[in-house]
Motif scaffolding. Structure first.
Motif, short mmCIF file in Angstrom:
data_model
loop_
_atom_site.label_atom_id
_atom_site.label_comp_id
_atom_site.label_asym_id
_atom_site.label_seq_id
_atom_site.Cartn_x
_atom_site.Cartn_y
_atom_site.Cartn_z
N LEU A 136 43.84 42.96 49.99
CA LEU A 136 43.17 41.79 49.41
C LEU A 136 44.16 40.84 48.75
CD1 LEU A 136 40.07 43.54 47.78
CD2 LEU A 136 40.08 42.10 49.82
N ARG A 137 45.45 41.14 48.88
CA ARG A 137 46.46 40.36 48.17
C ARG A 137 46.50 38.91 48.67
NH1 ARG A 137 50.74 43.70 48.87
NH2 ARG A 137 49.92 44.94 47.13
N GLY A 138 46.29 37.99 47.75
CA GLY A 138 46.34 36.57 48.09
C GLY A 138 45.07 36.02 48.72
N VAL A 139 44.12 36.90 49.04
CA VAL A 139 42.90 36.46 49.72
C VAL A 139 42.07 35.54 48.83
CG1 VAL A 139 40.65 37.26 50.56
CG2 VAL A 139 42.73 38.36 51.35
N ALA A 140 41.89 35.89 47.56
CA ALA A 140 41.04 35.11 46.67
C ALA A 140 41.50 33.65 46.60
CB ALA A 140 41.02 35.73 45.28
N ARG A 141 42.78 33.46 46.36
CA ARG A 141 43.31 32.10 46.22
C ARG A 141 43.15 31.31 47.51
NH1 ARG A 141 47.60 29.59 43.06
NH2 ARG A 141 48.48 27.84 44.23
N ARG A 142 43.55 31.92 48.64
CA ARG A 142 43.51 31.18 49.91
C ARG A 142 42.08 30.81 50.30
NH1 ARG A 142 45.77 34.65 53.08
NH2 ARG A 142 43.86 35.47 54.00
N VAL A 171 41.20 31.63 40.34
CA VAL A 171 42.23 31.92 41.35
C VAL A 171 43.55 31.22 41.04
CG1 VAL A 171 40.51 32.35 43.14
CG2 VAL A 171 41.52 30.06 42.93
N LEU A 172 43.50 30.16 40.26
CA LEU A 172 44.74 29.46 39.91
C LEU A 172 45.37 30.01 38.63
CD1 LEU A 172 43.75 25.75 40.73
CD2 LEU A 172 45.11 27.34 42.11
N HIS A 173 44.71 30.99 38.02
CA HIS A 173 45.25 31.58 36.80
C HIS A 173 46.43 32.49 37.14
CE1 HIS A 173 45.33 33.33 32.76
NE2 HIS A 173 45.43 34.51 33.34
N ASP A 174 47.52 32.36 36.42
CA ASP A 174 48.70 33.21 36.61
C ASP A 174 48.62 34.41 35.67
OD1 ASP A 174 49.86 31.62 38.56
OD2 ASP A 174 50.80 30.31 37.07
N GLY A 175 48.99 35.56 36.20
CA GLY A 175 48.98 36.76 35.37
C GLY A 175 48.08 37.83 35.96
N ASP A 176 48.42 39.08 35.66
CA ASP A 176 47.67 40.20 36.20
C ASP A 176 46.32 40.39 35.52
OD1 ASP A 176 49.77 40.73 37.92
OD2 ASP A 176 50.74 42.12 36.52
N VAL A 191 38.58 32.89 30.40
CA VAL A 191 38.68 32.34 31.76
C VAL A 191 37.66 33.01 32.67
CG1 VAL A 191 40.17 32.08 33.78
CG2 VAL A 191 41.11 31.75 31.49
N TRP A 192 37.57 34.34 32.57
CA TRP A 192 36.67 35.09 33.45
C TRP A 192 35.21 34.91 33.06
CZ3 TRP A 192 37.45 37.36 37.99
CH2 TRP A 192 36.45 38.22 38.48
N GLY A 193 34.95 34.89 31.75
CA GLY A 193 33.58 34.74 31.28
C GLY A 193 32.93 36.04 30.87
N LEU A 216 35.68 36.37 42.45
CA LEU A 216 35.59 37.72 41.92
C LEU A 216 36.70 38.63 42.45
CD1 LEU A 216 31.72 38.34 42.19
CD2 LEU A 216 33.02 37.84 40.12
N LEU A 217 37.15 38.36 43.68
CA LEU A 217 38.18 39.20 44.29
C LEU A 217 39.56 38.99 43.65
CD1 LEU A 217 37.40 39.20 48.12
CD2 LEU A 217 36.69 40.81 46.36
N LYS A 218 39.70 37.97 42.81
CA LYS A 218 40.99 37.74 42.15
C LYS A 218 41.42 38.95 41.33
CE LYS A 218 44.46 35.47 40.24
NZ LYS A 218 45.69 35.10 40.99
#
Length: 504
Positions: free
Chosen positions: A378-384, A411-416, A422-424, A368-370
């Motif tokens: 929070l930058r990069g936190v979701a993916r890591r 989290v692997l989706h590219d784009g803002d 994808v999200w649902g 959700l944090l993505k």
């Protein structure tokens, strides 16, 4: 004379054991001594392994500045006078106070630099979607801090240093400053909590607790990982339990001091800026994350023999998933961060035990944090975090691996912008329903806090000498009762469990 017993020296022990001159068992992610005493271990918190030493005396703004070359990450608990105070103090361990050297020109310039950056930049980043609170954080909070609340001043300076670190990550003076001011904050904060919350310090303690939670969250962006090395990541990944402890601390402060905060012109606007908590706890209805509860009955039958523990575990999972479902519809409002403060203590215990269901729920929370990846802290936190959690599972696990696909895909989706497929869910459509629900709900978080504070008041009257587990279970059980009461209250005011935005 018998031969001397051989002794193996501990050369890779944690810093706390070394400072106490005792043998460290070197068990990761938390050594036995730190686990026994209930204190953080730098194995568990790699961001604390800077070359820092422990200071000796607490500091205050206007007094000599912290000596940035004499810091440490050692912690020791501070006892409290009541159930509420004990709850708060076990959440936020009180560090050994930092030493202060004679004030120097460099340190004074650093404080001016940090204060200027806070009032011009950092204060704007403390809220996600409530610009009305910016003036409070920029003007009112510093004014309150300068009125004899040195721990609040240190908290502001610490968060400002952390923000500057994100801009200049290799500046060691900023690294040392952020640790120094947070150590000073925790020391003075814990001391004030142990003396008790009252009308004169309630606002400052709430704001400090909020900044400690913010600092705990933001510090995670500086944790080093191992890139794409799956084996290294799975072996060294540590769960961010400090996030939960810090946000639960904010909740405990609010609940135990609400009699003074409910009319505060500082605290109430900040709380009202949060999205209204509308949870659907109905087990009869299909929800987006309903698959995280599949098989719960069988699991509880095999793992929870005690009926009371069985019930609390069930409620903890159901409540956590309900928060995910609510936040999933309105992520841009900052709703996902509410998860940290609203889940029960039992859920945190299940995370500590690394139960697969608890970990899968946590992975979805970080998914959700993505949508908040643009926020600097929070930058990069979701993916890591999602990748770290996923690598704790076996890809051949047919039970849990399929349920981890949503956070992985997100989290692997590219784009803002994450598309609805994808999200649902469609964020724009849901945000309109959120506005309608907030207008009907009126008080937002206020109703939730009112009932939480009543629970804390009742806990003050518990008979002395109760085991710690009894108190903790009473706390968790009361939280679930509050959620159930909110469901009934919403239904009485015309909300139905079938509505999309008014679910509770």
């Amino acid at each position: 004379m018998p031969p001397r017993r051989s002794h193996k020296k501990s050369r890779a022990g944690c810093r706390r054991c070394k400072s106490r001159k005792i043998k460290c068992d070197e068990v990761h992610p938390r050594c036995g001594n730190c686990l026994k005493h209930g204190v953080p271990c730098d194995f568990e918190h790699p961001e604390l392994t800077e070359s820092l030493n422990i200071p000796d005396t607490p500091g205050s703004f206007g007094a000599p500045s912290p000596s940035f070359s004499n810091l440490s990450s050692g912690f020791s608990p501070a006892p409290g006078p009541s159930v509420a105070a004990r709850t708060l103090l076990t959440i936020c361990r009180n560090p050994d106070p930092p030493a202060f050297s004679a004030a120097s020109k460099n340190n004074r310039l650093m404080e001016l630099k940090l204060l200027h950056h806070y009032t011009t930049m950092t204060c704007k980043t403390l809220t996600i979607c409530d610009p009305s609170a910016e003036n409070i954080w920029r003007d009112t909070v510093p004014s309150l801090a300068f009125s004899g609340n040195s721990f609040l001043v240190d908290a502001l300076l610490s968060v400002s240093a952390l923000h500057l670190r994100a801009i200049s990550p290799h500046d060691q003076q900023l690294v040392q400053a952020s640790h120094a001011y947070m150590a000073s904050t925790l020391s003075d904060y814990g001391s004030n909590l142990s003396k008790g919350i009252n009308a004169s310090n309630a606002e400052a303690l709430f704001l400090t607790a909020a900044l400690i939670a913010f600092q705990s969250t933001a510090s995670r962006i500086f944790v080093r990982d191992n890139g794409g090395d799956v084996k290294s990541r799975s072996n060294q990944y540590t769960l961010p339990l400090s996030w939960f402890h810090a946000f639960q601390g904010v909740k405990a402060v609010v609940a135990s001091s609400w009699q003074w905060l409910r009319n505060s012109g500082i605290v109430v606007p900040i709380i009202q800026g949060q999205p209204a908590l509308n949870l659907n706890l109905s087990s009869q209805e299909s929800t987006y994350f309903a698959n995280l509860l599949v098989g719960l009955d069988g699991e509880l039958e095999s793992l929870e023999s005690d009926p009371a523990s069985h019930m609390l575990t069930r409620q903890a999972y159901q409540h956590a998933v309900a928060v995910l479902n609510w936040a999933h519809k309105i992520p841009l409002s900052g709703a996902p961060m509410v998860f940290l403060a609203t889940v029960s203590r039992r859920y945190v215990e299940l995370l500590q035990a690394r139960r697969p269901r608890a970990l899968a729920i946590l992975a979805c929370f970080f998914g959700l944090l993505k949508c908040l990846d643009g926020v600097w802290w929070l930058r990069g936190v979701a993916r890591r975090e999602v990748l770290g959690i996923v690598h704790m599972f076996d890809p051949d696990d047919q039970v849990w691996w399929p349920r981890l696909q949503w956070p992985l895909r997100v989290v692997l989706h590219d784009g803002d912008v994450i598309p609805p497929e994808v999200w649902g869910a469609d964020w724009e459509a849901e945000s309109v329903l959120l506005d309608q629900a907030n207008r009907q709900n009126g008080g937002g978080f206020i109703n939730h806090i009112e009932m939480l504070s009543q629970m804390f008041a009742a806990m003050q009257n518990l008979p002395p000498g109760l085991p710690a587990d009894t108190v903790n279970y009473a706390y968790s059980g009361a939280e679930q009762l509050i959620s159930a009461q909110l469901v009934m209250a919403r239904q009485e005011h015309g909300f139905s469990n079938g509505s999309r935005a008014g679910n509770d």
